[in-house]
Design a protein around this motif. Structure first.
Motif, short mmCIF file in Angstrom:
data_model
loop_
_atom_site.label_atom_id
_atom_site.label_comp_id
_atom_site.label_asym_id
_atom_site.label_seq_id
_atom_site.Cartn_x
_atom_site.Cartn_y
_atom_site.Cartn_z
N GLU A 215 0.83 -1.21 0.15
CA GLU A 215 -0.06 -0.11 0.09
C GLU A 215 0.78 1.34 0.09
O GLU A 215 0.45 2.30 -0.54
CB GLU A 215 -0.89 -0.11 1.22
N LEU A 216 2.18 1.19 0.50
CA LEU A 216 3.04 2.33 0.56
C LEU A 216 4.10 2.40 -0.60
O LEU A 216 5.08 3.33 -0.53
CB LEU A 216 3.59 2.32 1.89
N MET A 217 4.10 1.47 -1.39
CA MET A 217 5.16 1.31 -2.50
C MET A 217 5.08 2.59 -3.36
O MET A 217 3.83 3.14 -3.32
CB MET A 217 4.96 -0.08 -3.23
N THR A 218 6.24 3.12 -3.80
CA THR A 218 6.52 4.23 -4.58
C THR A 218 7.31 3.94 -5.49
O THR A 218 8.24 3.27 -5.51
CB THR A 218 6.70 5.42 -3.73
N ARG A 219 7.27 4.68 -6.70
CA ARG A 219 8.25 4.72 -7.82
C ARG A 219 9.46 5.31 -7.45
O ARG A 219 9.43 6.45 -6.68
CB ARG A 219 7.39 5.25 -9.03
N VAL A 220 10.57 4.86 -7.95
CA VAL A 220 11.73 5.62 -7.86
C VAL A 220 12.06 6.57 -9.00
O VAL A 220 12.00 5.71 -10.00
CB VAL A 220 12.91 4.72 -7.48
N PRO A 221 12.02 7.60 -9.09
CA PRO A 221 12.58 8.54 -10.32
C PRO A 221 13.52 7.95 -11.18
O PRO A 221 14.57 7.62 -10.59
CB PRO A 221 12.83 9.87 -9.80
N ASP A 222 13.54 7.91 -12.33
CA ASP A 222 14.59 7.69 -13.33
C ASP A 222 15.80 8.63 -13.18
O ASP A 222 16.93 8.02 -13.35
CB ASP A 222 14.04 7.58 -14.69
N ASP A 223 15.63 9.63 -12.72
CA ASP A 223 16.75 10.52 -12.88
C ASP A 223 17.76 10.53 -11.60
O ASP A 223 18.85 11.15 -11.32
CB ASP A 223 16.41 12.08 -13.14
N TRP A 224 17.45 9.44 -10.83
CA TRP A 224 18.23 9.25 -9.63
C TRP A 224 19.28 8.40 -10.05
O TRP A 224 20.42 8.23 -9.24
CB TRP A 224 17.47 8.25 -8.63
N VAL A 225 19.41 7.89 -11.20
CA VAL A 225 20.63 7.15 -11.68
C VAL A 225 20.96 7.86 -13.14
O VAL A 225 20.14 7.99 -14.04
CB VAL A 225 20.07 5.76 -12.31
N PRO A 226 22.21 8.29 -13.13
CA PRO A 226 22.53 8.94 -14.30
C PRO A 226 22.51 8.16 -15.82
O PRO A 226 22.53 6.75 -15.39
CB PRO A 226 24.07 9.24 -14.07
N ASP A 227 22.52 8.77 -16.91
CA ASP A 227 22.23 8.00 -18.04
C ASP A 227 23.39 6.86 -18.45
O ASP A 227 22.90 5.85 -19.11
CB ASP A 227 22.31 8.96 -19.36
N GLY A 228 24.29 6.97 -17.98
CA GLY A 228 25.68 5.92 -18.18
C GLY A 228 25.27 4.50 -17.60
O GLY A 228 24.96 3.72 -18.52
N PRO A 229 24.93 4.64 -16.28
CA PRO A 229 24.52 3.08 -15.91
C PRO A 229 23.04 2.90 -15.71
O PRO A 229 22.61 1.79 -15.53
CB PRO A 229 24.99 3.30 -14.32
N ARG A 230 22.06 3.95 -16.28
CA ARG A 230 20.65 3.53 -16.43
C ARG A 230 20.63 2.50 -17.40
O ARG A 230 20.82 2.51 -18.69
CB ARG A 230 19.99 4.76 -16.88
N TYR A 231 19.76 1.52 -16.83
CA TYR A 231 19.35 0.41 -17.66
C TYR A 231 18.01 -0.15 -17.42
O TYR A 231 17.46 -0.78 -18.20
CB TYR A 231 20.65 -1.02 -17.45
N ALA A 232 17.81 -0.11 -16.14
CA ALA A 232 16.42 -0.55 -15.73
C ALA A 232 15.15 0.25 -16.42
O ALA A 232 15.43 1.34 -16.87
CB ALA A 232 16.04 -0.55 -14.18
N ASP A 233 14.10 -0.49 -16.59
CA ASP A 233 12.87 0.04 -17.10
C ASP A 233 11.92 0.89 -16.09
O ASP A 233 11.50 1.83 -16.35
CB ASP A 233 12.15 -0.99 -17.82
N LEU A 234 11.78 0.18 -14.80
CA LEU A 234 11.14 0.94 -13.67
C LEU A 234 11.70 0.42 -12.53
O LEU A 234 12.19 -0.89 -12.53
CB LEU A 234 9.55 0.20 -13.71
N VAL A 235 11.68 1.13 -11.53
CA VAL A 235 12.07 1.04 -10.34
C VAL A 235 11.04 1.27 -9.11
O VAL A 235 10.73 2.34 -9.28
CB VAL A 235 13.38 1.55 -9.97
N TRP A 236 10.87 0.41 -8.34
CA TRP A 236 9.74 0.49 -7.26
C TRP A 236 10.44 0.25 -5.90
O TRP A 236 11.28 -0.37 -5.60
CB TRP A 236 8.83 -0.47 -7.39
N CYS A 237 10.00 1.15 -4.94
CA CYS A 237 10.44 0.85 -3.64
C CYS A 237 9.33 0.49 -2.63
O CYS A 237 8.12 1.30 -2.77
CB CYS A 237 11.19 2.04 -2.94
N ILE A 238 9.63 -0.79 -2.06
CA ILE A 238 8.45 -1.32 -1.05
C ILE A 238 8.91 -1.12 0.21
O ILE A 238 9.85 -1.95 0.75
CB ILE A 238 8.03 -2.42 -1.42
#
Length: 140
Positions: A36-59
């Protein structure tokens, strides 16, 4: 271009079904997460170089799990990658993404870090014509 599964797993209920119904099924951790308290982690928390994931969630873990007397992580970060073909170095790419994300989480003092850093779980959702056979791969 985004993967066709991305809009589907942008819904919290689909992430819950994936984790609870498949990945954590039959484990003690299945009911320890507070979806119920899960939240999306913004894409811009990871710079373009290592950014590879499509979606990131924090629960967050439920309060009962945190009060079990053991000091441990308070959150689970799920890093989702959707692929239609076997990617040999997917583990390495997701590891770079996760490491960069953990640095940013620590810098922001988010999700329990730095005192109790979150657990990061990379998950590959594969829907390809051939069986998954990348090194270190797990099939469900």
């Amino acid at each position: 271009m985004s993967h066709p599964y991305e809009p589907l797993f942008a819904l919290p209920s689909m992430v819950k079904n994936l984790l609870h119904g498949y990945i954590l099924r039959d484990t003690p951790d299945a009911d320890s997460l507070d979806y119920e308290l899960m939240t999306r982690v913004p894409d811009d928390w990871v710079p373009d170089g290592p950014r590879y994931a499509d979606l990131v969630w924090c629960i967050p873990f439920r309060a009962e799990a945190e009060q079990s007397g053991q000091a441990g992580p308070t959150h689970l970060i799920v890093v989702l990658k959707f692929v239609d073909e076997v990617v040999e170095d997917i583990g390495e790419r997701l590891s770079r993404h996760a490491a960069s994300l953990l640095r940013e989480v620590t810098r922001r003092h988010a999700f329990g870090a730095p005192d109790t850093p979150p657990v990061v779980a990379p998950v590959v959702v594969y829907n390809g014509p051939d069986p998954w056979d990348a090194p270190g791969g797990v099939r469900i």
